[in-house]
Scaffold this active site. Structure first.
Site, short mmCIF file in Angstrom:
data_model
loop_
_atom_site.label_atom_id
_atom_site.label_comp_id
_atom_site.label_asym_id
_atom_site.label_seq_id
_atom_site.Cartn_x
_atom_site.Cartn_y
_atom_site.Cartn_z
N HIS A 149 1.03 5.56 0.23
CA HIS A 149 -0.49 6.16 0.31
C HIS A 149 -0.96 5.76 -0.77
O HIS A 149 -0.63 5.66 -2.07
CB HIS A 149 -0.36 7.71 0.56
N ASP A 160 2.33 9.70 8.49
CA ASP A 160 2.58 8.92 10.07
C ASP A 160 3.74 8.83 10.40
O ASP A 160 4.44 8.26 11.11
CB ASP A 160 1.79 7.60 9.96
#
Ligand code: CMC
Length: 436
Positions: free
Chosen positions: A312, A370
Site C-alpha cells: 500500500h 483487498d
C-alpha cells in the site's frame, strides 16, 4: 533545504546558490507538518517535482486520518475498528458528512432522508438497455452515475449549502440502486426497486439477489457483513480516486459528474480493481504447493507480476481494514457453511509465507483490504466483476464528503499541477513537402 528549528520549526529555509527563502511550516492536529510552498514559484521561479504525490499534501482536510506506519485509520477521529464493530454504514456516512456522530433523532432523520432518495428516475433504466449485456459493470456504473448529472444539473447550485447536502444524500441513496441495476442487467434479470423499510445494506442485497417470482429473506449476518464492508471502504484520505473527484470538482463541475470521474479512477487494478485482481490471482495460483513459484515471480524485477492485495502506498504496516476484513470473511464463510474454500486456504498460506519473506518484510508489504474482500464477496454471491462496483458504492460517501469539504474551503482554487518539461524546445514548422 533545512528546517530551521527541528520539528517545532515555524519555517524552513530553502537555499539555492547564494539566495535563501523562508517557507512557512504548517501543523496539523496529528501527522507530519507540511512545508507551505504555495508562493515558491512566485518567489523563486522554481516548481517542486513530486510525481505520484508521495510527499505532497494537496489540500487541508478534517475528514480522515491515516498513520501508515502504525496501521491506524480514523474517520473524524474515530478508529475504524470501533466504527466497524458497533455502528452501521449510514451512521458512518453521517459522521463523514457532518463531522460528528449523530444523536438517535439525527440518525433517524438522516436514515429517512437517504431512504427517500433511493429510487432513480424511471428514464435511467433506458440507459441501461443501451449497453451490451457483457459490459463490465464498472463501465455501466461510470456511465450511469455520470448520467445522473443530466437529471440534476439545473437543480444543483453548488454554491448553496443546502443543495450541496441534497446532492450528497442523493448520491449516497442512489448508488446502491444503480450498482444493483448494473448487476441485474449483466445477468439478464429484471431490475428490483428499492424497498424502503429495509436498512441500507439489506436493501442492496435484496436489489441484487431477489427475483420477482420468489420471496427474498435477507440474512441479517450477511447483511451486517456487507454493511461492515461498506464502512471499511467509506473513505481513505487523499487516495487516487478521491484526488480525482477533488480535481474534477475544483473546476466547479457538477458533483455527479465528479463522482463518475472518481469511479473511473477507482477501476484500475492498482486501486479499487485490486480485489478482483487478488481473487483472480488466488485462482491462478490454484493450490498451496504453487505459492513459492508465485512468490518468486512477485520478487522478480523482470516479471510484471505483483502479489495483488499486498502493499500500500500509505500503510507500511498491517492495513487495519484487512484485519477486520479477514474476520468478516471467516464470519461469512461460517454462516454460509462453507467449510473448505481452497482459495481461502491459499490466501492464508500466501499471507503466512509472504509475511516471513525478506523481500516483503524489507519493503513493508502487508496484506491490504483487498486481500480478503474478494473471497468474502464471492461467498456472498457477487461475481468478480462486481467487486470494484461495491467498493465504488461504499466510497461514494467519502468522495462526496471530500468534494463538499473542498467546495466549502474558502481557499479553494482550481487544481492545476505544473510540470518538468523535457520535450523539444521551440522550433519552426516544416511544410509536409519539405519533411524528410
Ligand atoms: N508485490 C510485489 N512487490 C511489490 C508489491 C506487490 N504487491 N507492491 C510493491 N512492491 C514492491 C515494488 O516492486 C517496489 O520494490 P523495489 O523497491 O525493489 O522497486 C517496492 O515494493 C515499493 O513499491 P511501489 O510500487 O514503489 O509502491 P507504491 O506505493 O507506488 O505502490 C501499490 C502501492 C498499492 C500500488 C502497490 O503495492 C501494488 O501494486 N500492490 C498490488 C495492488 C494492490 O493490492 N492494490 C490495492 C491497494 S489497497 C486498496 C486501495 O486503497 O485502493
Amino acid at each position: 533545504m533545512d528546517a530551521s528549528n527541528g520539528t517545532s520549526a515555524k519555517s524552513a529555509t530553502l537555499t539555492i546558490g547564494d539566495e535563501s527563502w523562508e517557507l512557512p511550516i504548517l501543523n496539523g492536529t496529528i501527522g507530519p507538518d507540511v512545508i507551505d510552498i504555495g508562493k515558491l514559484y512566485a518567489q523563486t521561479g522554481k516548481f517542486t517535482y513530486d510525481p505520484g504525490f508521495t510527499s505532497t499534501a494537496a489540500c487541508e482536510s478534517q475528514i480522515t486520518y491515516i498513520d501508515g506506519d502504525e496501521g491506524i485509520l480514523l474517520y473524524r477521529g474515530y478508529p475504524i475498528e470501533q466504527l466497524a464493530e458497533t455502528g452501521d454504514f449510514l451512521e458512518t456516512c453521517y459522521l463523514l458528512l457532518y463531522g460528528e456522530l449523530p444523536t438517535a433523532a439525527q440518525k433517524a432523520d438522516f436514515d429517512y432522508r437517504v431512504t427517500r432518495h433511493t429510487m432513480v428516475h424511471e428514464q435511467m433504466s433506458r440507459f441501461f438497455h443501451g449497453f451490451r449485456r457483457d459490459a463490465h459493470p464498472m463501465s455501466v456504473l461510470v456511465a450511469s452515475v455520470g448520467a445522473l448529472s443530466a437529471f440534476y444539473h439545473d437543480s444543483t447550485d453548488i454554491s448553496d449549502p443546502q443543495q450541496r447536502m441534497i446532492a450528497s444524500i442523493r448520491m449516497i441513496a442512489k448508488i446502491p440502486t444503480l450498482a444493483a441495476m448494473a448487476y441485474k442487467y449483466s445477468i439478464g434479470q429484471p431490475f428490483v426497486y428499492p424497498k424502503n423499510d429495509l436498512d441500507y445494506a439489506s436493501n442492496f442485497l435484496r436489489m441484487c439477489f431477489s427475483v420477482p417470482c420468489e420471496e427474498y429473506k435477507v440474512n441479517p449476518i450477511l447483511s451486517r457483513a456487507i454493511d461492515r464492508i461498506f464502512i471499511l471502504h467509506a473513505d481513505h484520505e487523499q487516495n487516487a480516486s478521491t484526488s480525482t473527484v477533488r480535481l474534477a470538482g475544483s473546476s466547479g463541475a457538477n458533483p455527479f459528474a465528479c463522482i463518475a470521474a472518481g469511479i473511473a479512477c477507482l477501476w484500475g487494478p492498482a486501486h479499487g480493481g485490486a480485489n478482483e485482481a487478488a481473487l483472480k490471482m488466488l485462482g491462478e495460483i490454484g493450490s498451496v504447493d504453487r505459492i513459492p513459484e508465485f512468490i518468486k515471480r512477485a520478487k522478480d524485477k523482470n516479471d510484471p507480476f505483483r502479489l495483488m492485495g499486498f502493499g500500500h502506498r500509505v500503510y507500511k504496516n498491517y492495513d487495519p481494514r484487512a484485519k477486520i476484513m479477514q474476520r468478516t470473511c471467516h464470519e461469512v464463510l461460517g454462516e454460509l457453511g462453507i467449510q473448505d474454500d481452497p482459495l481461502l486456504d491459499i490466501a492464508v498460506e500466501l499471507e503466512r509465507i509472504a509475511l516471513q519473506d525478506e523481500y516483503f518484510v524489507e519493503r513493508k508489504l502487508y496484506p491490504n483490504i483487498d486481500f480478503y474482500s474478494g473471497i468474502t464477496l464471492r461467498a456472498l454471491g457477487f461475481p468478480t466483476s462486481m467487486f470494484t462496483v461495491l467498493f465504488a458504492l461504499a466510497r461514494t460517501v467519502g468522495w462526496i464528503g471530500q468534494w463538499k469539504e473542498m467546495i466549502e474551503d474558502p481557499g479553494q482554487r482550481i487544481g492545476r499541477p505544473r510540470q518538468l518539461y523535457t520535450g523539444d524546445v521551440a522550433r519552426d514548422y516544416v511544410p509536409i513537402a519539405r519533411r524528410k
